[in-house]
Design a protein around this motif. Structure first.
Motif, PDB file in Angstrom:
ATOM      1  N   GLN A 149       0.816  -1.208   0.000  1.00  0.00           N
ATOM      2  CA  GLN A 149       0.000   0.000   0.000  1.00  0.00           C
ATOM      3  C   GLN A 149       0.854   1.265   0.000  1.00  0.00           C
ATOM      4  OE1 GLN A 149      -2.535  -0.541   3.456  1.00  0.00           O
ATOM      5  NE2 GLN A 149      -4.261  -1.149   2.169  1.00  0.00           N
ATOM      6  N   SER A 150       2.111   1.143   0.421  1.00  0.00           N
ATOM      7  CA  SER A 150       2.984   2.311   0.537  1.00  0.00           C
ATOM      8  C   SER A 150       3.925   2.485  -0.639  1.00  0.00           C
ATOM      9  CB  SER A 150       3.806   2.221   1.836  1.00  0.00           C
ATOM     10  OG  SER A 150       2.955   2.121   2.961  1.00  0.00           O
TER      11      SER A 150
ATOM     12  N   ARG B  50      -3.758   2.330  -2.682  1.00  0.00           N
ATOM     13  CA  ARG B  50      -2.304   2.371  -2.808  1.00  0.00           C
ATOM     14  C   ARG B  50      -1.849   3.820  -2.870  1.00  0.00           C
ATOM     15  NH1 ARG B  50      -4.117  -1.397  -6.166  1.00  0.00           N
ATOM     16  NH2 ARG B  50      -4.022  -0.005  -7.964  1.00  0.00           N
ATOM     17  N   SER B  51      -0.749   4.108  -2.186  1.00  0.00           N
ATOM     18  CA  SER B  51      -0.203   5.460  -2.190  1.00  0.00           C
ATOM     19  C   SER B  51       1.325   5.348  -2.214  1.00  0.00           C
ATOM     20  CB  SER B  51      -0.685   6.245  -0.962  1.00  0.00           C
ATOM     21  OG  SER B  51      -0.237   5.615   0.230  1.00  0.00           O
ATOM     22  N   THR B  52       1.996   6.440  -1.927  1.00  0.00           N
ATOM     23  CA  THR B  52       3.458   6.440  -1.878  1.00  0.00           C
ATOM     24  C   THR B  52       3.900   6.938  -0.504  1.00  0.00           C
ATOM     25  OG1 THR B  52       3.608   6.896  -4.255  1.00  0.00           O
ATOM     26  CG2 THR B  52       5.574   7.301  -2.929  1.00  0.00           C
ATOM     27  N   ASP B  53       4.464   6.054   0.279  1.00  0.00           N
ATOM     28  CA  ASP B  53       4.985   6.398   1.597  1.00  0.00           C
ATOM     29  C   ASP B  53       6.181   5.486   1.868  1.00  0.00           C
ATOM     30  OD1 ASP B  53       5.534   7.138   4.175  1.00  0.00           O
ATOM     31  OD2 ASP B  53       3.450   7.095   4.854  1.00  0.00           O
TER      32      ASP B  53
ATOM     33  N   LYS C 232       7.275   4.205   5.418  1.00  0.00           N
ATOM     34  CA  LYS C 232       6.671   2.996   5.979  1.00  0.00           C
ATOM     35  C   LYS C 232       7.349   1.739   5.447  1.00  0.00           C
ATOM     36  CE  LYS C 232       2.028   4.510   7.241  1.00  0.00           C
ATOM     37  NZ  LYS C 232       0.572   4.228   7.134  1.00  0.00           N
TER      38      LYS C 232
ATOM     39  N   GLU D 161       0.699   0.874  10.659  1.00  0.00           N
ATOM     40  CA  GLU D 161      -0.444   0.928   9.749  1.00  0.00           C
ATOM     41  C   GLU D 161      -1.389   2.071  10.125  1.00  0.00           C
ATOM     42  OE1 GLU D 161      -3.717  -2.177   7.872  1.00  0.00           O
ATOM     43  OE2 GLU D 161      -3.175  -2.344   9.989  1.00  0.00           O
TER      44      GLU D 161
ATOM     45  N   ASP E 148      -0.068   8.122  10.215  1.00  0.00           N
ATOM     46  CA  ASP E 148       0.039   8.882   8.974  1.00  0.00           C
ATOM     47  C   ASP E 148       1.396   9.580   8.992  1.00  0.00           C
ATOM     48  OD1 ASP E 148      -0.252  10.294   6.679  1.00  0.00           O
ATOM     49  OD2 ASP E 148      -1.785  11.681   7.423  1.00  0.00           O
TER      50      ASP E 148
ATOM     51  N   SER F 232       2.987  10.869   6.444  1.00  0.00           N
ATOM     52  CA  SER F 232       3.190  11.816   5.353  1.00  0.00           C
ATOM     53  C   SER F 232       3.409  13.229   5.895  1.00  0.00           C
ATOM     54  CB  SER F 232       1.987  11.801   4.405  1.00  0.00           C
ATOM     55  OG  SER F 232       0.800  12.139   5.110  1.00  0.00           O
TER      56      SER F 232
END
Length: 253
Positions: free
Chosen positions: A24-25, A77-80, A83, A112, A115, A117
């Motif tokens: 997801q990250s 799904r995102s960009t991190d 994590k 999880e 946050d 970001s």
């Protein structure tokens, strides 16, 4: 026998949660699979198998009991990458024996829920500054720096807010590109901006799926053809949405 089965399920839950967070990250498919199997091996499950796609994870563990298999769905799904790095750190601690399964599960649940970001204002400011810098990098003029910053920041802001109301990434990117094209055209019409093409190119760069393209190529090179093609298709749709949003504006010229 029941205790062994419960322990196996507990280990599988830890591995699946770690894989879910990484996927997801923005983690690569092969990295997710490798991390899950290494964690299982560190907990004593020598034979484990994982199959990861952008939308789901299948994980199985072999032992004295019949093979156990679990499936989890990945919808967001995102960009991190922070994590991803933290999960990798937890995996190393498990391998070195510094964490047991319960401690690992506790830390993974905390990650999880967090946050990590940057603040939203900082993200918009970074997108604005990056837009101006990209415009200069593409041989634009300095007197177009401010219009490019404003258009890029407004486009990124629009993308985030549109995605909240319409959780379909394609439409959010299309509308964000439309806003960027509209603002860029207005700046040129009123005389504040001069090079329309350079302003647009610099402003849309924060929306470009760079990490997605990189992961797609790396997955294809690693032999994960399904994941590589899926991510490549997602990147293509993103590029098409951005291009379509700009094309609608340029049609009025």
């Amino acid at each position: 026998m029941n205790n062994e089965a419960e322990r196996t399920y507990e280990i599988m839950e830890v591995c699946l949660l770690a894989g879910k967070i990484m996927l997801q990250s923005g983690g690569e498919t092969y990295r997710v699979e490798d991390t899950m199997m290494r964690m299982a091996a560190s907990f004593g499950i020598e034979k484990s198998h994982s199959y990861v796609t952008p939308t789901g994870i299948i994980f199985s563990a072999e032992g004295s009991e019949p093979t156990k298999t679990k499936l989890i769905r990945i919808s967001e799904r995102s960009t991190d990458l922070e994590k991803v790095a933290i999960v990798n750190s937890i995996s190393r601690k498990i391998s070195s024996g510094d964490l047991n399964s319960r401690e690992a599960m506790k830390q993974l649940k905390e990650i999880e829920a967090k946050d990590l970001s940057f603040p939203f204002r900082m993200q918009v400011a970074a997108a604005s500054l990056a837009s101006g810098c990209f415009m200069i990098m593409f041989k634009g003029e300095w007197n177009d720096f401010l219009p490019s910053m404003i258009a890029g920041g407004a486009g990124y802001l629009s993308f985030v807010y549109f995605h909240r109301f319409v959780p379909i990434k394609f439409f959010s990117e299309f509308l964000a590109a439309f806003v960027i094209g509209l603002l860029s055209l207005l700046f040129v019409i009123i005389g504040v901006g001069h090079q329309l093409d350079k302003i647009i190119i610099g402003s849309v760069m924060p929306l470009v799926p760079g990490l997605l393209v990189t992961n797609a190529i790396r997955d294809l090179m690693a032999g994960h053809l399904v994941s590589g093609l899926s991510k490549g298709a997602e990147a293509f749709l993103t590029a098409f949405a951005i291009g379509a949003g700009i094309a609608v504006i340029l049609k009025f010229l």
